[in-house]
Write an enzyme that holds these catalytic residues in place. Structure first.
Site, PDB file in Angstrom:
ATOM      1  N   GLU A 101      45.467  39.639  -3.621  1.00 44.80           N
ATOM      2  CA  GLU A 101      46.814  39.714  -3.096  1.00 44.80           C
ATOM      3  C   GLU A 101      46.599  41.256  -2.259  1.00 44.80           C
ATOM      4  OE1 GLU A 101      51.171  41.140  -4.142  1.00 44.80           O
ATOM      5  OE2 GLU A 101      49.681  41.404  -5.697  1.00 44.80           O
ATOM      6  N   CYS A 128      50.566  37.220  -7.654  1.00 39.97           N
ATOM      7  CA  CYS A 128      50.867  38.284  -8.473  1.00 39.97           C
ATOM      8  C   CYS A 128      52.020  37.891  -9.622  1.00 39.97           C
ATOM      9  CB  CYS A 128      50.857  39.349  -7.832  1.00 39.97           C
ATOM     10  SG  CYS A 128      50.410  40.587  -8.913  1.00 39.97           S
ATOM     11  N   LYS A 175      55.369  35.189  -1.163  1.00 39.69           N
ATOM     12  CA  LYS A 175      55.630  35.615  -2.335  1.00 39.69           C
ATOM     13  C   LYS A 175      56.925  35.819  -2.562  1.00 39.69           C
ATOM     14  CE  LYS A 175      54.578  39.598  -5.552  1.00 39.69           C
ATOM     15  NZ  LYS A 175      53.889  41.023  -5.644  1.00 39.69           N
TER      16      LYS A 175
END
Length: 531
Positions: free
Chosen positions: A279, A389, A355
Site C-alpha cells: 500500500e 490494509c 480502499k
C-alpha cells in the site's frame, strides 16, 4: 405479458411452442431471455454474446431454443464431455471451459446440460418439458450414456441453517418440500447423485448445487467406442510473489523505477503468475518533494503522478507477462483523493479497487476519502480480489468477495509498528480460515526521514492459508524475514482449496446459520472477467 391467459388460452399457447436448434442470429434473443430468467445475477454472472456464439459453434446440435412465433421464450445449452466418476465434482467453469464449451468432446459419453431457462413471462406452459424432450433426443441420437447437470436449489435459502443442504434436498426428493428448480429436474427424471458448493455463484442457492444424472435407457455401449480419456479436474496452481518493499530516499523517478524493477525481475525469474506491491509504497517519491510541504499537499502532488505510475506498470506487466497488483496509489476522484489499488494484466489493461475503510490518520493527515465498491477479478489463472490494509480488518467484505467467487485476496498494507502490523496479519489469517481462501500480504519496511507519517515502517510479507490437514501446519504458506527488502514466493493449490471447502474438518461456508444472521451487500459485488 400483461395478464395470465385463461386455461384454454394457455393450452392454445403451449401448442404453438416449437423447439429447434439455436442459430447464430438467435444470440441476442437468447441473451435477453437469459438476463430475464436470471435477473438477480447481473451481467457479470451471465454468459455474454461472445460465449453464446462459441457454444453454438462448438456443438451446434446441442443448443436448442423454444419459440412462440418468432419470439425466443426459452433455451437449453449442452455439450458432450467424458467425466471421471472417481473425481470430485467439477465447477461450471471447469466443465464448460468458462462458458466457451472449449471442453466439448465428441468422443465423450456424457451430455452435460450447461444451462436451461424459460423467460419468466412464459413459465407454466410446458416449455421446459419440451426443452427436456429436445435434450433427450440429443442423448439418443448420439447414443450417449447419460445426461448430467449441476442443478440450482434456489428454495434452500429459506431453510438454510435449520436444514443442511443434504437434508433440504432429501425433503424435496421425498416431496415434503418443493424447490423451483430441483422439483422440475426430478419431474424430468433426474436423480440426485451429490451436493456441492461453489459450482457457480448463486445467491439464492447459497452457492450450492446438486449433481444430477439422467441415464439413457436406450444407450448401447457396444455401438459406441470411447476414444477419449475421462475429464479430470485440472491442476490449478498459481505461484504468487509478495514484495517486502524497503522505503528509502530516492533522488529521481528513475531511481524509484529501478527499485521496482528488482521485484518484477525476481517474480519473473521465479516464474510467478502474480506479483503484489505494498500500500502507498509510492510515497517513497515524497523524498523528491520539498520537505516543508504539508502532507495533504504532498499527497495531491503524488496523485498528479498517477499517469506515469500506470504507464510504468502497464509496460512492466506486458513485458513480464505478470499480473501485477501495483500496491495502491492516491487518485483524485472529483474533489477528493482516494487510496486506490491497481491491477495490471499482461495485455496492458488496468483495473482498480478503492480502499473502502480509511484510517483516522489517513483522513487527518492526507484528506483521503473512502472509496466505493467491491470487485472480483476473474483472471486466466484464478479469481482474485484486493483489500487494502485496513479493509482486511473487516470480515464482511472478505465474506462477500468469497461468496462472489474470490479464491485469493491480495492485501497491500503499510504499517508503522508491530501492533499495527499484527492487526493486519491476524485478521488476514482469520479471513483465510473463515472463508477458505488464501490471503497474500505485501508491506513496506525501512524508513523515510523526510516524511513524518512514514518515518518508520514495520512489516512482514506473508501468505496465509486455511487451517486444515491439506494446508501447512501453522496456516502459513510462507513469510519473509522481518524488515529487510525481499520477497516471499509460494505455490497455491486452488483445487485443494475447493476440496477443503467441500470436505474439510470444518466447513464454515457450508455451516452458516443464515436463519439467525445474515449478510447482504448494499451494492452487488462486481465480477470483472479479464480477457
Amino acid at each position: 405479458m400483461a395478464d395470465k391467459p385463461s386455461s384454454n388460452e394457455a393450452a392454445s399457447l403451449a401448442a404453438t411452442v416449437k423447439v429447434r436448434r439455436a442459430r447464430l442470429d438467435d444470440i441476442p434473443a437468447i441473451y435477453a431471455c437469459q438476463a430475464a430468467a436470471y435477473a438477480n445475477y447481473g451481467p457479470g454472472g451471465l454468459c455474454d454474446e461472445r460465449q453464446l456464439k462459441m457454444q453454438i459453434e462448438a456443438f451446434p446440435e446441442g443448443q436448442l431454443v423454444a419459440t412462440i412465433g418468432k419470439q425466443v421464450v426459452g433455451y437449453a445449452m449442452a455439450l458432450i464431455v467424458h467425466l471421471n466418476d472417481d473425481s470430485p465434482w467439477y465447477s461450471y467453469g471447469e466443465i464448460t471451459g468458462n462458458g466457451t464449451f472449449s471442453t466439448h468432446d465428441p468422443a465423450g459419453d456424457d451430455l452435460y446440460g450447461a444451462d436451461m431457462a424459460v423467460h419468466p413471462d412464459f413459465r407454466g406452459y410446458g416449455i421446459a418439458g419440451k426443452l427436456y424432450e429436445g435434450r433427450m433426443n440429443i442423448l439418443k441420437r448420439f447414443n450417449l450414456r447419460r445426461m448430467v447437470a449441476g442443478g440450482r436449489i434456489p428454495g434452500y435459502r429459506e431453510h438454510a441453517g435449520r436444514l443442511s443442504p443434504e437434508q433440504y434436498v432429501e425433503k424435496v426428493c421425498r416431496e415434503e418440500l418443493k424447490d423451483p428448480a430441483l422439483s422440475a429436474h426430478l419431474k424430468a427424471g433426474y436423480q440426485v447423485k451429490g451436493i456441492h458448493m461453489s459450482y457457480l455463484r448463486d445467491e439464492q442457492s447459497l452457492n450450492f448445487a446438486t449433481f444430477l444424472e439422467l441415464e439413457n435407457a436406450a444407450y448401447r455401449k457396444s455401438k459406441r467406442t470411447i476414444a477419449a480419456s475421462p475429464m479430470k479436474r485440472p491442476v490449478r496452481k498459481i505461484r504468487v510473489c509478495a514484495a517486502q518493499y524497503e522505503m528509502r530516499s530516492v533522488a529521481s523517478w528513475e531511481a524509484f523505477e529501478h527499485q521496482v524493477d528488482f521485484f518484477v525481475a525476481t517474480a519473473e525469474q521465479y516464474h510467478c503468475h502474480y506479483l503484489v506491491f505494498p500500500e502507498l509504497f509510492t510515497v517513497q517519491l515524497f523524498s523528491m518533494l520539498d520537505p516543508e510541504m504539508k502532507p495533504v499537499n504532498a499527497i495531491i502532488e503524488l496523485a498528479g503522478m498517477v499517469d506515469r505510475y500506470r504507464e510504468m506498470f502497464i509496460a512492466k506487466a506486458k513485458r513480464s507477462g505478470l499480473y501485477i497488483i501495483g500496491g495502491s496509489h492516491p487518485v483524485r476522484v472529483g474533489e477528493g483523493i482516494r487510496n486506490v489499488a491497481h491491477l495490471f494484466d499482461p495485455r496492458g489493461n488496468v483495473y482498480t479497487q478503492d480502499k473502502l475503510h480509511v484510517t483516522p490518520n489517513e483522513r487527518k493527515e492526507y484528506g483521503i476519502q473512502p472509496g466505493e465498491g467491491l470487485k472480483v477479478f476473474e483472471t486466466s489463472h484464478a479469481r482474485i480480489a484486493i483489500q487494502v490494509c485496513y479493509d482486511i480488518e473487516f470480515p464482511e467484505p472478505a465474506r462477500l468477495l468469497t461468496l462472489a467467487g474470490a479464491e485469493v485476496i491480495f492485501v497491500p498494507f503499510s504499517t508503522d509498528e508491530r501492533k499495527a502490523y499484527l492487526r493486519v496479519r491476524y485478521t488476514a489469517q482469520a479471513r483465510a480460515v473463515e472463508n477458505g481462501i488464501y490471503t497474500v500480504l505485501s508491506g513496506n519496511v525501512g524508513n523515510l526521514p523526510q516524511v513524518d507519517n512514514f518515518l518508520i515502517n514495520y512489516g512482514q510479507a506473508a501468505i496465509c492459508t486455511p487451517s486444515d490437514f491439506a494446508f501447512p501446519t501453522d496456516g502459513i504458506a510462507g513469510t519473509a524475514d522481518f524488515n529487510s527488502e525481499t520477497v516471499v514466493i509460494s505455490d497455491l493449490d486452488l483445487v485443494v482449496l475447493q476440496e477443503a471447502r467441500e470436505m474439510g474438518s470444518v466447513r464454515p461456508l457450508r455451516d452458516r446459520r443464515i436463519d439467525i444472521y445474515g449478510l447482504e451487500a448494499k451494492k452487488p459485488v462486481e465480477l470483472i472477467r479479464l480477457p
